[in-house]
Every structure is written in structure tokens, then in C-alpha cells.
Design a protein around this motif. Structure first.
Motif, PDB file in Angstrom:
ATOM      1  N   GLN A 157      22.801  30.619 112.563  1.00 35.03           N
ATOM      2  CA  GLN A 157      23.316  29.871 113.713  1.00 35.03           C
ATOM      3  C   GLN A 157      22.541  28.570 113.906  1.00 35.03           C
ATOM      4  O   GLN A 157      23.123  27.528 114.227  1.00 35.03           O
ATOM      5  N   ALA A 158      21.226  28.628 113.692  1.00 39.25           N
ATOM      6  CA  ALA A 158      20.424  27.410 113.784  1.00 39.25           C
ATOM      7  C   ALA A 158      20.812  26.421 112.675  1.00 39.25           C
ATOM      8  O   ALA A 158      20.913  25.211 112.899  1.00 39.25           O
ATOM      9  N   ALA A 159      21.065  26.950 111.472  1.00 42.04           N
ATOM     10  CA  ALA A 159      21.483  26.086 110.369  1.00 42.04           C
ATOM     11  C   ALA A 159      22.827  25.429 110.658  1.00 42.04           C
ATOM     12  O   ALA A 159      23.076  24.290 110.247  1.00 42.04           O
ATOM     13  N   ALA A 160      23.686  26.135 111.382  1.00 37.39           N
ATOM     14  CA  ALA A 160      25.019  25.613 111.704  1.00 37.39           C
ATOM     15  C   ALA A 160      25.031  24.748 112.948  1.00 37.39           C
ATOM     16  O   ALA A 160      26.088  24.240 113.341  1.00 37.39           O
ATOM     17  N   GLY A 161      23.873  24.578 113.588  1.00 38.45           N
ATOM     18  CA  GLY A 161      23.801  23.781 114.793  1.00 38.45           C
ATOM     19  C   GLY A 161      24.290  24.482 116.045  1.00 38.45           C
ATOM     20  O   GLY A 161      24.527  23.848 117.076  1.00 38.45           O
ATOM     21  N   VAL A 189      14.926  28.461 115.907  1.00 38.13           N
ATOM     22  CA  VAL A 189      14.629  29.884 115.713  1.00 38.13           C
ATOM     23  C   VAL A 189      13.241  30.154 116.273  1.00 38.13           C
ATOM     24  O   VAL A 189      12.278  29.459 115.926  1.00 38.13           O
ATOM     25  N   ILE A 190      13.142  31.127 117.150  1.00 39.61           N
ATOM     26  CA  ILE A 190      11.831  31.518 117.683  1.00 39.61           C
ATOM     27  C   ILE A 190      11.285  32.646 116.819  1.00 39.61           C
ATOM     28  O   ILE A 190      11.946  33.667 116.625  1.00 39.61           O
ATOM     29  N   ILE A 208      18.772  37.236 110.598  1.00 37.04           N
ATOM     30  CA  ILE A 208      19.566  36.437 109.670  1.00 37.04           C
ATOM     31  C   ILE A 208      20.697  35.692 110.377  1.00 37.04           C
ATOM     32  O   ILE A 208      20.844  34.469 110.179  1.00 37.04           O
ATOM     33  N   PRO A 209      21.514  36.327 111.236  1.00 34.22           N
ATOM     34  CA  PRO A 209      22.529  35.517 111.931  1.00 34.22           C
ATOM     35  C   PRO A 209      21.939  34.473 112.863  1.00 34.22           C
ATOM     36  O   PRO A 209      22.502  33.377 113.012  1.00 34.22           O
ATOM     37  N   GLY A 266      18.366  22.012 107.437  1.00 32.59           N
ATOM     38  CA  GLY A 266      17.076  22.212 108.068  1.00 32.59           C
ATOM     39  C   GLY A 266      17.181  23.216 109.203  1.00 32.59           C
ATOM     40  O   GLY A 266      18.195  23.270 109.903  1.00 32.59           O
ATOM     41  N   ILE A 267      16.135  24.012 109.385  1.00 32.17           N
ATOM     42  CA  ILE A 267      16.152  25.068 110.402  1.00 32.17           C
ATOM     43  C   ILE A 267      14.914  24.905 111.276  1.00 32.17           C
ATOM     44  O   ILE A 267      13.799  25.286 110.880  1.00 32.17           O
TER      45      ILE A 267
END
Length: 331
Positions: free
Chosen positions: A194-198, A203-204, A189-190, A270-271
Motif C-alpha cells: 500500500q505504501a508502494a502504491a501511494g 510503513v511503521i 506485506i499488504p 520507494g517505500i
């Protein structure tokens, strides 16, 4: 009650401390700060910086603070690292844990709540998992937690030390003060947020061919506050004897892709994702039956919605853009 929380500066431990304080307990935190953050400790709660192997300091803390019970949260918990460095995990999770038990025996403290893990079950034969199901860990992390669990009945037989082991599933979310911050970050989840926040490019997803509806791993996510409440209730429940409890939200669990979808709904961002190989030691599905702790201790998850869990983590990240270095944790 005067309670020592080992690992109380860590992610789950800091919220356990908050809940203990809220219930009127006197709390002391003992943490070597290898993974914890002093800023995460609730205001007014003493922090003793020490390793559990430091018997002199541990015993002095137990005696001088008049400790009556211990909630043992301190551990190495990275599954991937445990596969690569099994000796490190055995040394910390078993060796240091036994040192704590021996210090408790010396100081005549007979109540322990142990933060265990669903990883003790390995790849379970049925879902949801119940406490009496076989324990066959598939990684050293689960094996070390199980080894410590197995020591506890022997300490009770020899020394009268009562214990409750909480086999919890994936803790997530945040309280207002305390959130998830690891270096490196390995929890889903974090990472997704983090990907959503740039803060990371993508995300792998580790494995897309598991025997699950969408091919990705399924886990039982539990809000960290609900998990902390379970530890507090288990402490009171020791009056009725030693027990083992699963702690999760039950249901069908959530897949990696479902978590990513929830993060998209919560953040509106976007993620980007990339498929990668499976990680060694990752079971396809882990979902709990928490019927025993609900029946015996009256515990109920109150923050069980995946969107609510993700939203609380997102709120904490936004208010702590640099983690605990943001300076808001002690407000």
C-alpha cells in the motif's frame, strides 16, 4: 467429500475453498462476514451467512448439506486487538469454536481440520520450531488458539472426532481471484505494498532493537496457496488419525526490513519507513520446521520465494485497486 469451511469468505479461507473445489470436493461456506467478503467465495459455492454460536443454523447447514467434514478457519486474528480485548478473542476463538464442535457431535461429523497458528509457541527457545516444542503463548490470540487445540483430544476421546491442527506461520501472497484485504490492515506485506502504491504515507516498523541481525522481527512467510494445499492434504490425512502440523517455508525466515527490500525490488517504488516502538506480544523470531507434514502428507511449498509471494500480492492489488469492490473477484 462434502466439506463445510467456516470463515471461507476470509483471506485464507477463500483460497482453501478454491483448492477444495479444484480437487473435486463439494464445498459450503459458513461465515458471519465480520471480516470476510462474499465476493471472495468461489463461484457456485453456497454461502451461509451465520455466526458459529447460532447452533440452529449451523446444525441445519451440517444436516441439510450432508456435510462430512469441517475445515475451521473462522477466528479473530489480530494480535494487537487480542491484547487490548482478550474477552472478545476468547469468546470468538474458544467459545464459538466449542459451539461448532458440539454441533458436529450432534450431527455425528467426525472429521475436522483446524487452522491454528504459530503464535501458540510464544517466544520459542530454539529455531526452527518443532511441533513438540513448548507452547507458551505471549498474547491472547495464541492462547485462544491453543485452548481450542487442547479441547480437541477430549472431543476425540468422548466422541471419536478426529482432528488435524495446522500451526501456520505468516500467510501472504494471493491467488488470481483472492487476495488480502482487511480493515484495518495489520499484515506487513499488504501494508508495505500500500505504501508502494501511494495508498499510505509510510510503513511503521514496530521495534528496531530485537535480537536479530538487523534488529527487526523475523517471520516465516508462506504463500497462501501453499497453505491452502496443506489444509486439503490434512483433510485426507485424517484417515490415519489426529495430528498437529507446523506449516511454513522453513529456512531462516525474513525480517521486516527484508520484506520491505523485496517489495522495492518487485514494485520498483520507494517505500518510506518510520521506526516505532515494539508491539506488545510480538516475539522476535518465529520460523517453522515443516518436516512432519512433508514426511507424513507429502506437502511441499512450491511458491516459497519471498519475491514471488510479494509479486503475487502486488499483482492482485493492481487488478483490484479498490479491493473486492473493484468487481473483478468473481471473474
Amino acid at each position: 467429500m462434502r466439506v463445510l469451511v467456516t470463515g471461507g469468505a476470509g483471506y485464507i479461507g477463500s483460497v482453501v475453498v478454491e483448492e477444495l473445489v479444484r480437487d473435486g470436493h463439494e464445498v459450503v461456506v459458513l461465515d458471519n462476514l465480520g471480516n470476510g467478503h462474499p465476493e471472495a467465495v468461489a463461484p457456485g459455492v453456497p454461502l451461509v451467512r451465520a455466526d458459529l454460536r447460532d447452533r440452529t443454523t449451523v446444525e441445519a447447514t451440517l444436516r441439510e448439506r450432508g456435510i462430512e467434514a469441517v475445515i475451521h478457519m473462522a477466528a479473530d486474528s489480530l494480535v494487537g486487538e487480542s491484547v487490548q480485548k482478550p474477552g472478545k478473542h476468547h469468546d470468538n476463538n474458544v467459545g464459538a469454536g466449542l459451539s461448532l464442535l458440539d454441533a458436529m457431535v450432534t450431527c455425528e461429523i467426525k472429521r475436522l481440520v483446524f487452522s491454528s497458528t504459530a503464535a501458540v509457541y510464544g517466544e520459542p527457545a530454539k529455531q526452527p520450531i518443532e511441533e513438540d516444542d513448548p507452547t507458551v503463548p505471549t498474547n491472547p490470540f495464541g492462547e485462544t488458539k491453543l485452548a481450542f487445540e487442547r479441547a480437541l483430544p477430549w472431543y476425540e476421546a468422548a466422541h471419536g472426532l478426529r482432528s488435524a491442527s495446522l500451526r501456520h506461520f505468516n500467510a501472504a501472497g494471493a491467488s488470481e481471484r483472492c487476495g488480502e484485504m482487511h480493515d484495518p490492515e495489520t499484515h506487513l506485506i499488504p501494508i508495505v505494498l500500500q505504501a508502494a502504491a501511494g495508498q499510505r504515507d509510510r510503513v511503521i516498523i514496530f521495534g528496531e532493537n530485537y535480537p536479530t541481525p538487523d534488529g527487526t522481527c523475523i517471520r516465516d512467510y508462506i504463500h497462501v496457496i501453499d497453505l491452502a494445499r496443506a489444509h486439503v492434504l490434512a483433510l485426507a490425512g485424517l484417515e490415519n488419525g489426529s495430528r498437529i502440523y507446523n506449516v511454513g517455508c522453513g529456512g531462516a525466515g525474513y525480517s521486516v526490513l527484508q520484506v520491505i527490500d523485496a517489495a522495492w525490488r518487485v514494485t520498483g517504488e520507494g517505500i518510506p519507513v518510520k521506526m516505532g516502538p515494539r508491539r506488545a506480544g510480538d516475539p522476535a523470531r518465529l520460523v517453522a520446521s515443516s518436516e512432519r507434514i512433508q514426511r507424513e502428507l507429502g506437502w511441499e511449498p512450491t511458491l516459497g520465494s519471498l519475491d514471488d509471494i510479494v509479486a503475487s500480492a502486488w499483482k492482485w492489488m493492481q487488478s483490484h485497486p479498490n479491493g473486492y469492490a473493484s468487481g473483478h473477484s468473481a471473474d
